[in-house]
Design an enzyme around this catalytic site. Structure first.
Site, mmCIF file in Angstrom:
data_model
loop_
_atom_site.group_PDB
_atom_site.id
_atom_site.type_symbol
_atom_site.label_atom_id
_atom_site.label_comp_id
_atom_site.label_asym_id
_atom_site.label_seq_id
_atom_site.Cartn_x
_atom_site.Cartn_y
_atom_site.Cartn_z
ATOM 1 N N ASP A 1 -95.278 0.202 -18.831
ATOM 2 C CA ASP A 1 -94.072 1.049 -18.968
ATOM 3 C C ASP A 1 -94.271 1.606 -20.388
ATOM 4 O O ASP A 1 -95.281 0.990 -21.192
ATOM 5 C CB ASP A 1 -92.793 0.337 -18.747
ATOM 6 C CG ASP A 1 -91.551 1.109 -19.163
ATOM 7 O OD1 ASP A 1 -91.674 2.379 -19.051
ATOM 8 O OD2 ASP A 1 -90.739 0.692 -19.860
ATOM 9 N N LEU A 2 -93.502 2.769 -20.628
ATOM 10 C CA LEU A 2 -93.998 3.175 -22.090
ATOM 11 C C LEU A 2 -92.824 2.863 -22.986
ATOM 12 O O LEU A 2 -93.051 2.071 -23.854
ATOM 13 C CB LEU A 2 -94.006 4.796 -21.927
ATOM 14 C CG LEU A 2 -94.304 5.713 -23.275
ATOM 15 C CD1 LEU A 2 -95.543 5.312 -23.821
ATOM 16 C CD2 LEU A 2 -94.055 7.207 -22.865
ATOM 17 N N ASP A 3 -91.907 3.322 -22.749
ATOM 18 C CA ASP A 3 -90.603 3.113 -23.869
ATOM 19 C C ASP A 3 -90.072 1.450 -23.850
ATOM 20 O O ASP A 3 -89.951 0.930 -22.743
ATOM 21 C CB ASP A 3 -89.489 3.851 -23.212
ATOM 22 C CG ASP A 3 -88.803 5.025 -24.281
ATOM 23 O OD1 ASP A 3 -89.331 4.640 -25.405
ATOM 24 O OD2 ASP A 3 -88.036 5.702 -23.791
ATOM 25 N N THR B 1 -89.290 4.768 -28.380
ATOM 26 C CA THR B 1 -88.914 6.033 -28.670
ATOM 27 C C THR B 1 -87.527 6.018 -28.542
ATOM 28 O O THR B 1 -87.090 7.018 -28.319
ATOM 29 C CB THR B 1 -89.505 7.007 -27.690
ATOM 30 O OG1 THR B 1 -89.874 6.499 -26.257
ATOM 31 C CG2 THR B 1 -91.037 7.383 -28.470
ATOM 32 N N LYS C 1 -80.205 3.376 -20.588
ATOM 33 C CA LYS C 1 -81.575 2.644 -20.575
ATOM 34 C C LYS C 1 -82.224 3.198 -19.260
ATOM 35 O O LYS C 1 -81.362 2.803 -18.311
ATOM 36 C CB LYS C 1 -81.522 1.522 -21.375
ATOM 37 C CG LYS C 1 -81.487 1.584 -22.743
ATOM 38 C CD LYS C 1 -82.203 0.307 -23.186
ATOM 39 C CE LYS C 1 -82.379 0.085 -24.884
ATOM 40 N NZ LYS C 1 -82.296 -0.996 -25.473
ATOM 41 N N GLY C 2 -83.125 3.609 -19.048
ATOM 42 C CA GLY C 2 -83.702 3.533 -17.762
ATOM 43 C C GLY C 2 -82.941 4.877 -16.716
ATOM 44 O O GLY C 2 -83.216 4.908 -15.575
ATOM 45 N N VAL C 3 -82.037 5.619 -17.275
ATOM 46 C CA VAL C 3 -81.412 6.577 -16.631
ATOM 47 C C VAL C 3 -81.810 7.987 -16.923
ATOM 48 O O VAL C 3 -82.378 8.283 -18.168
ATOM 49 C CB VAL C 3 -80.092 6.435 -17.290
ATOM 50 C CG1 VAL C 3 -78.956 7.543 -16.533
ATOM 51 C CG2 VAL C 3 -79.277 5.271 -16.906
ATOM 52 N N ARG D 1 -82.188 12.017 -17.404
ATOM 53 C CA ARG D 1 -81.718 12.859 -18.560
ATOM 54 C C ARG D 1 -80.158 13.491 -17.911
ATOM 55 O O ARG D 1 -79.298 13.539 -18.728
ATOM 56 C CB ARG D 1 -82.695 14.096 -18.885
ATOM 57 C CG ARG D 1 -82.311 14.607 -20.146
ATOM 58 C CD ARG D 1 -83.211 15.930 -20.637
ATOM 59 N NE ARG D 1 -84.413 15.492 -20.424
ATOM 60 C CZ ARG D 1 -85.524 16.004 -20.384
ATOM 61 N NH1 ARG D 1 -85.128 17.512 -20.227
ATOM 62 N NH2 ARG D 1 -86.703 15.834 -20.427
ATOM 63 N N SER E 1 -94.368 5.318 -16.072
ATOM 64 C CA SER E 1 -93.171 5.672 -16.973
ATOM 65 C C SER E 1 -92.169 6.668 -16.369
ATOM 66 O O SER E 1 -92.601 7.527 -15.917
ATOM 67 C CB SER E 1 -93.667 5.859 -18.399
ATOM 68 O OG SER E 1 -92.580 6.375 -19.035
ATOM 69 N N ALA E 2 -91.039 6.573 -16.530
ATOM 70 C CA ALA E 2 -90.155 7.634 -16.233
ATOM 71 C C ALA E 2 -90.239 8.816 -17.168
ATOM 72 O O ALA E 2 -89.526 9.805 -16.867
ATOM 73 C CB ALA E 2 -88.710 6.954 -16.196
ATOM 74 N N SER E 3 -90.581 8.560 -18.267
ATOM 75 C CA SER E 3 -90.780 9.818 -19.372
ATOM 76 C C SER E 3 -91.513 10.938 -18.970
ATOM 77 O O SER E 3 -92.425 10.905 -18.255
ATOM 78 C CB SER E 3 -91.407 9.098 -20.579
ATOM 79 O OG SER E 3 -91.594 10.188 -21.419
ATOM 80 N N LYS E 4 -91.071 12.041 -19.264
ATOM 81 C CA LYS E 4 -91.704 13.203 -18.849
ATOM 82 C C LYS E 4 -92.535 13.846 -19.855
ATOM 83 O O LYS E 4 -93.295 14.822 -20.025
ATOM 84 C CB LYS E 4 -90.709 14.449 -18.282
ATOM 85 C CG LYS E 4 -89.967 14.081 -17.138
ATOM 86 C CD LYS E 4 -89.208 15.336 -16.631
ATOM 87 C CE LYS E 4 -88.665 15.003 -15.112
ATOM 88 N NZ LYS E 4 -88.011 16.213 -14.551
ATOM 89 N N ASN E 5 -92.504 12.915 -21.273
ATOM 90 C CA ASN E 5 -93.248 13.204 -22.289
ATOM 91 C C ASN E 5 -94.316 12.113 -22.755
ATOM 92 O O ASN E 5 -94.786 11.937 -23.979
ATOM 93 C CB ASN E 5 -92.128 13.373 -23.401
ATOM 94 C CG ASN E 5 -91.006 14.366 -23.360
ATOM 95 O OD1 ASN E 5 -91.371 15.720 -23.171
ATOM 96 N ND2 ASN E 5 -89.928 13.996 -23.353
ATOM 97 N N LYS F 1 -87.063 3.791 -11.250
ATOM 98 C CA LYS F 1 -86.929 2.515 -11.096
ATOM 99 C C LYS F 1 -85.661 1.881 -10.976
ATOM 100 O O LYS F 1 -84.621 2.645 -11.299
ATOM 101 C CB LYS F 1 -87.369 1.710 -12.182
ATOM 102 C CG LYS F 1 -88.800 2.070 -12.448
ATOM 103 C CD LYS F 1 -89.309 1.757 -14.068
ATOM 104 C CE LYS F 1 -90.533 2.328 -14.025
ATOM 105 N NZ LYS F 1 -90.867 2.263 -15.677
ATOM 106 N N GLU G 1 -92.986 -4.654 -18.303
ATOM 107 C CA GLU G 1 -92.006 -3.905 -18.288
ATOM 108 C C GLU G 1 -90.798 -4.438 -19.419
ATOM 109 O O GLU G 1 -91.012 -5.654 -19.622
ATOM 110 C CB GLU G 1 -91.260 -3.882 -17.057
ATOM 111 C CG GLU G 1 -91.618 -2.737 -16.143
ATOM 112 C CD GLU G 1 -90.659 -1.399 -16.833
ATOM 113 O OE1 GLU G 1 -89.679 -1.432 -17.537
ATOM 114 O OE2 GLU G 1 -90.876 -0.461 -15.983
ATOM 115 N N ASP G 2 -89.912 -3.722 -19.864
ATOM 116 C CA ASP G 2 -88.924 -4.212 -20.724
ATOM 117 C C ASP G 2 -87.488 -4.155 -20.387
ATOM 118 O O ASP G 2 -86.491 -4.363 -21.071
ATOM 119 C CB ASP G 2 -89.008 -3.340 -22.218
ATOM 120 C CG ASP G 2 -88.453 -2.249 -22.006
ATOM 121 O OD1 ASP G 2 -87.562 -1.698 -23.021
ATOM 122 O OD2 ASP G 2 -88.759 -1.472 -21.155
#
Length: 217
Positions: free
Chosen positions: A9-11, A17, A45-47, A49, A114-118, A145, A169-170
């Protein structure tokens, strides 16, 4: 040597971030006259945008048109991206780099889930993009997730079975997603929160090469 898929996972796992998301949301909330604290931020968190904005508006009992919501969503992302401009390798969380290097040296497959689009720009700015054989981010999946879609896609891209995939994962939702996919789940964070994980470490500095070797074999 056995080939395994190591999915990160990223964040909160590779970089932190989350603080930038908080500052960006707080800026929007303050402009709307809504008090938004770190405690409130925990609920985001994990939600997604869109849902995050809804929660903030509910918090301040603010009703808004779709047009306004779209405008604020765009502003939030622009604020967030502006904070990422100065990101570099120093933003990597402790211990992650030696693990990535070790996996690469031992010809293991590495993916981002990751759920991040960036995700891509963040991996580029922190200088670790070249470690990843596959990237699955918020642009590639439709289910968040605890749905395992992001990890299933990553394993498929790497050509490795779920049973031979290991997820770092965190978040509780992320651990649940990995478990649903029948992958080995490794929680990075607190025992009392991530107790559903197969293994839990406070951070990557607590993971030694012997443990990674056991996972490979």
């Amino acid at each position: 040597m056995n080939k395994k898929a190591f999915i990160f996972d990223l964040d909160g796992v590779i970089v932190d971030t989350a603080k930038y998301h908080f500052i960006a949301w707080q800026k929007i909330a303050t402009a709307l006259g809504i008090e938004f604290t770190l405690e409130h931020n925990e609920q985001l968190k994990g939600v997604s945008r869109v849902r995050s904005l809804e929660l903030i508006l509910e918090l301040g009992k603010v009703t808004a048109s779709q047009e306004d919501k779209n405008k604020w969503l765009l502003q939030k992302n622009e604020n967030y991206l502006s904070y990422l401009v100065d990101m570099d390798e120093s933003e990597l969380l402790p211990g992650i780099l030696p693990i990535l290097k070790y996996l690469k040296e031992n010809n293991q497959k590495i993916a981002l889930g990751s759920a991040s689009k960036n995700a891509r720009p963040i991996l580029e700015k922190t200088g670790i993009l070249h470690y990843f054989d596959a990237i699955v981010d918020g642009n590639d999946v439709s289910n968040a997730k605890p749905d395992p879609e992001v990890f299933l896609q990553a394993a498929k891209l790497l050509g490795i079975s779920n049973e031979n995939s290991i997820v770092f994962e965190d978040s509780v939702a992320g651990i649940q997603a990995a478990n649903t996919a029948k992958m080995t789940s490794i929680g990075i964070g607190e025992n009392k929160i991530l107790f559903e994980a197969d293994f839990i470490f406070e951070d990557f500095t607590h993971i030694d090469k012997d443990f990674i070797e056991k996972l490979i074999n």
